[in-house]
Design an enzyme around this catalytic site. Structure first.
Site, mmCIF file in Angstrom:
data_model
loop_
_atom_site.group_PDB
_atom_site.id
_atom_site.type_symbol
_atom_site.label_atom_id
_atom_site.label_comp_id
_atom_site.label_asym_id
_atom_site.label_seq_id
_atom_site.Cartn_x
_atom_site.Cartn_y
_atom_site.Cartn_z
ATOM 1 N N ARG A 29 -7.205 12.576 1.161
ATOM 2 C CA ARG A 29 -6.127 13.014 2.046
ATOM 3 C C ARG A 29 -4.746 12.502 1.621
ATOM 4 O O ARG A 29 -3.744 13.035 2.030
ATOM 5 C CB ARG A 29 -6.409 12.638 3.501
ATOM 6 N N ASN A 88 0.853 -1.188 0.000
ATOM 7 C CA ASN A 88 0.000 0.000 0.000
ATOM 8 C C ASN A 88 0.893 1.244 0.000
ATOM 9 O O ASN A 88 1.696 1.430 0.919
ATOM 10 C CB ASN A 88 -0.901 -0.038 1.250
ATOM 11 N N HIS A 146 0.931 6.224 1.733
ATOM 12 C CA HIS A 146 1.721 7.163 2.534
ATOM 13 C C HIS A 146 2.893 7.792 1.780
ATOM 14 O O HIS A 146 3.520 8.718 2.274
ATOM 15 C CB HIS A 146 2.137 6.520 3.860
ATOM 16 N N HIS A 186 -3.912 -4.605 7.701
ATOM 17 C CA HIS A 186 -4.050 -3.482 8.620
ATOM 18 C C HIS A 186 -3.156 -3.620 9.849
ATOM 19 O O HIS A 186 -3.260 -4.603 10.583
ATOM 20 C CB HIS A 186 -5.485 -3.223 9.081
HETATM 21 N N1 PXP Z 1 -5.882 -3.194 3.920
HETATM 22 C C1 PXP Z 1 -6.877 -2.292 3.908
HETATM 23 C C2 PXP Z 1 -8.214 -2.731 3.407
HETATM 24 C C3 PXP Z 1 -6.662 -0.959 4.333
HETATM 25 O O1 PXP Z 1 -7.685 -0.084 4.314
HETATM 26 C C4 PXP Z 1 -5.365 -0.584 4.718
HETATM 27 C C5 PXP Z 1 -5.054 0.837 5.084
HETATM 28 O O2 PXP Z 1 -5.833 1.282 6.076
HETATM 29 C C6 PXP Z 1 -4.357 -1.552 4.726
HETATM 30 C C7 PXP Z 1 -4.643 -2.850 4.318
HETATM 31 C C8 PXP Z 1 -2.944 -1.222 5.120
HETATM 32 O O3 PXP Z 1 -2.875 -0.939 6.484
HETATM 33 P P1 PXP Z 1 -1.505 -0.433 7.092
HETATM 34 O O4 PXP Z 1 -1.188 0.867 6.444
HETATM 35 O O5 PXP Z 1 -1.807 -0.307 8.545
HETATM 36 O O6 PXP Z 1 -0.472 -1.486 6.790
#
Ligand code: PXP
Length: 238
Positions: A49, A7, A10, A192
Site C-alpha cells: 500500500r 520511517n 508515508h 509507533h
Molecule cells: N515501528 C514499527 C515497527 C512500525 O511498524 C511503525 C509503523 O507502523 C513505526 C515504528 C512508525 O509508526 P508511526 O508511523 O506511527 O510513527
C-alpha cells in the site's frame, strides 16, 4: 546516544495518491539521512500500500545509509528481504484490514516460524528485531529466539497521552520491559504513534537506544519541513 530512525512509508503514500513518481521515497531516504536520521525505516507490506518492491530494492542498495526493513512473516516478503539485504530487519505482525500496525507480534503462537526466519537473516549478518508489546513474557521469549533487538510498541502509550488519559501504568510496563531486555543483552527500540510529547516522555528511559518514527515526522514536515522536524527530534532524544 539514542538513535532516530525515520520511517518514510508515508512519502510513498503521498506519491501513490497520484499514481506517479513524486515524491520519490528513494530521494527521501537520501534526504532524511543527509539531515540527521540515523537510519531509514521502510515497511514492505504484503498489499504494497505504500513502499513497493522497486523502492525497497533501490533504498536497500544505498551504501551509506542504514536501512531498517519491516516485514511480516509472509514467505514471499521474507524471500524479497533476503534478496534486497537491508542492514536491519524488524519482524512485525500484519493484518490486511488494519490502517497501521496495531500491536506487537504474537510470539507465543509464532515462535517456531519466527525463529526459522530470524536464522535466515542472521546467516546474512542482518541485524534482527522483533516488534512486540510491552510484555515481560514477550521479552523472555525474544531472548530465547536470540533476537539482537526488540522494538516495543508504543501505540497504546501514545494514544493515552494524546487523549489526556492516565498513561503511568503503560509507561511503567515499557520501563520494566526495557530494563529486562537490556539486562538480557537485547537492544531496545521504541516506536509507533510517537510525536514530540511522547518521545519526550520516553527519552527518560535510558535503556531505549533507538526511536522509529514515521507518520508524525512526515505530517509535521508539511508545516516546518523535514530538516527542522528531524532536528527537533534529535534535540529531544539527545
Ligand atoms: N515501528 C514499527 C515497527 C512500525 O511498524 C511503525 C509503523 O507502523 C513505526 C515504528 C512508525 O509508526 P508511526 O508511523 O506511527 O510513527
Amino acid at each position: 546516544m539514542k538513535n532516530l530512525g525515520v520511517n518514510i512509508d508515508h512519502i510513498a503514500t503521498i506519491r501513490n495518491a497520484r499514481g506517479e513518481d513524486h515524491p520519490d521515497p528513494y530521494l527521501a531516504a537520501k534526504f532524511v539521512s543527509k539531515h540527521g536520521a540515523d537510519s531509514v525505516t521502510i515497511h514492505l507490506r504484503e498489499d504494497r500500500r505504500h513502499i513497493n518492491d522497486n523502492d525497497t530494492k533501490k533504498i536497500c542498495s544505498l551504501k551509506k545509509i542504514k536501512v531498517n526493513l519491516e516485514i511480516s512473516t509472509n514467505l514471499e516478503i521474507v524471500n524479497k528481504a533476503l534478496k534486497f539485504k537491508p542492514n536491519f530487519i524488524c519482524i512485525v505482525p500484519e493484518n490486511r484490514k488494519e490502517i497501521t500496525t496495531e500491536g506487537g507480534l504474537n510470539l507465543k503462537k509464532n515462535k517456531k516460524k519466527i525463529k526459522e526466519i530470524m536464522l535466515k537473516f542472521k546467516k546474512k549478518n542482518i541485524r534482527t528485531s522483533l516488534f512486540i508489546n510491552p510484555s515481560i513474557s514477550d521479552i523472555k521469549i525474544s531472548k530465547k529466539l536470540k533476537t539482537d533487538c526488540v522494538e516495543i510498541h508504543t501505540g497504546k502509550l501514545a494514544s493515552l497521552v494524546k487523549s489526556k488519559k492516565n498513561y503511568k501504568s503503560e509507561l511503567s510496563k515499557i520501563k520494566k520491559c526495557s530494563l529486562l531486555a537490556k539486562r538480557l543483552n537485547i537492544e531496545v527500540h521504541a516506536g509507533h504513534g510517537l510525536d514530540y510529547r511522547t518521545t519526550k516522555i520516553l527519552k527518560n528511559i535510558n535503556e531505549i537506544q533507538e526511536f522509529n518514527i514515521g507518520h508524525f515526522i512526515i505530517g509535521e514536515s508539511t508545516f516546518i519541513g523535514l530538516p527542522k522536524v528531524i532536528k527537533n527530534f534529535k534535540k529531544i532524544i539527545k
